[in-house]
Design a protein around this motif. Structure first.
Motif, PDB file in Angstrom:
ATOM      1  N   PHE A  79       0.825  -1.200   0.000  1.00 20.03           N
ATOM      2  CA  PHE A  79       0.000   0.000   0.000  1.00 20.03           C
ATOM      3  C   PHE A  79       0.865   1.257   0.000  1.00 20.03           C
ATOM      4  CE2 PHE A  79      -2.369   3.195   2.595  1.00 20.03           C
ATOM      5  CZ  PHE A  79      -3.253   3.573   1.597  1.00 20.03           C
ATOM      6  N   SER A  80       1.899   1.275   0.819  1.00 22.43           N
ATOM      7  CA  SER A  80       2.796   2.438   0.852  1.00 22.43           C
ATOM      8  C   SER A  80       3.477   2.628  -0.489  1.00 22.43           C
ATOM      9  CB  SER A  80       3.855   2.266   1.944  1.00 22.43           C
ATOM     10  OG  SER A  80       3.245   2.235   3.194  1.00 22.43           O
ATOM     11  N   TRP A  81       3.845   1.542  -1.111  1.00 27.66           N
ATOM     12  CA  TRP A  81       4.482   1.594  -2.425  1.00 27.66           C
ATOM     13  C   TRP A  81       3.488   2.092  -3.472  1.00 27.66           C
ATOM     14  CZ3 TRP A  81       3.561  -2.040  -6.546  1.00 27.66           C
ATOM     15  CH2 TRP A  81       4.400  -1.859  -7.637  1.00 27.66           C
ATOM     16  N   ALA A  82       2.259   1.588  -3.442  1.00 31.75           N
ATOM     17  CA  ALA A  82       1.250   1.947  -4.447  1.00 31.75           C
ATOM     18  C   ALA A  82       0.875   3.428  -4.369  1.00 31.75           C
ATOM     19  CB  ALA A  82       0.004   1.086  -4.260  1.00 31.75           C
ATOM     20  N   ILE A  90      -3.219  -2.439 -10.213  1.00 31.92           N
ATOM     21  CA  ILE A  90      -4.006  -2.469  -8.976  1.00 31.92           C
ATOM     22  C   ILE A  90      -4.151  -1.033  -8.475  1.00 31.92           C
ATOM     23  CG2 ILE A  90      -4.153  -3.359  -6.633  1.00 31.92           C
ATOM     24  CD1 ILE A  90      -2.377  -5.669  -7.510  1.00 31.92           C
ATOM     25  N   SER A  91      -5.375  -0.609  -8.248  1.00 30.69           N
ATOM     26  CA  SER A  91      -5.624   0.764  -7.815  1.00 30.69           C
ATOM     27  C   SER A  91      -5.224   0.960  -6.352  1.00 30.69           C
ATOM     28  CB  SER A  91      -7.101   1.098  -7.995  1.00 30.69           C
ATOM     29  OG  SER A  91      -7.884   0.342  -7.077  1.00 30.69           O
ATOM     30  N   VAL A  92      -5.044   2.206  -5.970  1.00 27.82           N
ATOM     31  CA  VAL A  92      -4.702   2.529  -4.584  1.00 27.82           C
ATOM     32  C   VAL A  92      -5.818   2.097  -3.630  1.00 27.82           C
ATOM     33  CG1 VAL A  92      -4.157   4.396  -2.971  1.00 27.82           C
ATOM     34  CG2 VAL A  92      -3.074   4.338  -5.211  1.00 27.82           C
ATOM     35  N   PRO A  93      -7.112   2.329  -3.954  1.00 29.56           N
ATOM     36  CA  PRO A  93      -8.155   1.823  -3.045  1.00 29.56           C
ATOM     37  C   PRO A  93      -8.124   0.300  -2.878  1.00 29.56           C
ATOM     38  CG  PRO A  93      -9.074   3.485  -4.492  1.00 29.56           C
ATOM     39  CD  PRO A  93      -7.683   3.195  -4.989  1.00 29.56           C
ATOM     40  N   ALA A  94      -7.805  -0.432  -3.939  1.00 27.85           N
ATOM     41  CA  ALA A  94      -7.701  -1.894  -3.818  1.00 27.85           C
ATOM     42  C   ALA A  94      -6.522  -2.272  -2.917  1.00 27.85           C
ATOM     43  CB  ALA A  94      -7.550  -2.533  -5.193  1.00 27.85           C
ATOM     44  N   TRP A  95      -5.400  -1.559  -3.064  1.00 32.47           N
ATOM     45  CA  TRP A  95      -4.256  -1.799  -2.186  1.00 32.47           C
ATOM     46  C   TRP A  95      -4.616  -1.486  -0.739  1.00 32.47           C
ATOM     47  CZ3 TRP A  95      -0.178  -4.607  -2.338  1.00 32.47           C
ATOM     48  CH2 TRP A  95       0.488  -4.858  -3.533  1.00 32.47           C
ATOM     49  N   TYR A  96      -5.415  -0.423  -0.532  1.00 32.03           N
ATOM     50  CA  TYR A  96      -5.817  -0.058   0.823  1.00 32.03           C
ATOM     51  C   TYR A  96      -6.659  -1.170   1.446  1.00 32.03           C
ATOM     52  CZ  TYR A  96      -7.924   2.428   4.721  1.00 32.03           C
ATOM     53  OH  TYR A  96      -8.342   2.786   5.966  1.00 32.03           O
TER      54      TYR A  96
END
Length: 187
Positions: A79-82, A90-96
Motif C-alpha cells: 500500500f505504501s508503495w502503491a 491495482i488501484s490505490v483503493p484496492a491496495w488499501y
C-alpha cells in the motif's frame, strides 16, 4: 487557530470549508464486522489449539503459520508503495483494502504462531512491535478519517502526526522480525 483554516497564506472562515464527501458507512461497517468476526474465529481456534504439539512454532505447521503471517505483513507494505507510484494494474483503493485485510490476518497468524505468549526476548520484542503497529493502524482506521474531515485545524494537524508514529513503528517491526528469524535459524 481552530476557528480558521489556512489556505495558501490566506485565512478563511469555517463556513467556507467544503463538506466532506459522503461515505458508504453501512458497507464499511459490514466489511469491518465480517473481517473482525473471521479474525476472532481464527483467534479462538488458535487459543483452543495453543497447547497442541502439532502447531508448535518450531514444527512445520507452526512454522508455516508464522511464515504466512509474516508474508502477509510484508505484503501490507504494498500500500505504501502503491501510493507513491503511477497508477498500475491495482488501484490505490484496492491496495488499501488489501492493506486492511492483511494487516488484520497477518498479525492474527503471528499471534497463533506465538501461541499467545512471550517465549523469548527476541520474539517478545517482535510481538510487542506488532501489537503497537496494529494498534496504531486501528487508530488510523477509525479516528484518522473523522479527524481529517474535522473543522478544527488543530485536530487535522494532530491526525497527520499519526504518520510519524505508524511508519517508524512499522520499521521497528520489520527489524524485530528480521532479528527473530535470524535468531531462530542461527541458534
Amino acid at each position: 487557530m481552530d476557528g480558521v483554516a489556512q489556505t495558501g497564506g490566506k485565512a478563511r472562515g469555517l463556513t467556507d470549508i467544503p463538506a466532506p464527501a459522503p461515505v458508504a458507512h453501512a458497507s464499511v461497517a459490514w466489511a469491518d464486522a465480517l473481517i473482525g468476526a473471521a479474525a476472532m474465529a481464527l483467534l479462538g481456534w488458535g487459543w483452543a489449539t495453543r497447547h497442541d504439539p502439532r502447531y508448535d512454532p518450531s514444527g512445520w505447521a507452526g512454522y508455516w503459520i508464522g511464515l504466512g503471517g509474516t508474508l502477509a505483513m510484508v505484503a501490507v507494505l504494498g500500500f505504501s508503495w502503491a501510493k507513491r507510484r503511477p497508477a498500475g494494474r491495482i488501484s490505490v483503493p484496492a491496495w488499501y483494502r488489501a492493506h486492511l485485510v492483511l494487516g488484520v490476518f497477518g498479525p492474527v497468524a503471528v499471534l497463533v504462531h506465538a501461541r499467545f505468549g512471550w517465549r523469548a526476548i527476541n520474539s517478545g520484542v517482535a510481538l510487542a512491535a506488532m501489537a503497537l503497529v496494529v494498534g496504531s493502524g486501528l487508530v488510523a482506521r477509525y479516528a484518522l478519517g473523522p479527524a481529517r474531515r474535522s473543522r478544527f485545524a488543530t485536530l487535522r494537524r494532530t491526525a497527520e502526526l499519526w504518520h510519524y508514529l505508524h511508519v517508524p513503528l512499522g520499521l521497528v517491526l520489520v527489524m524485530a522480525v528480521i532479528a527473530h528469524v535470524y535468531m531462530v535459524h542461527a541458534y
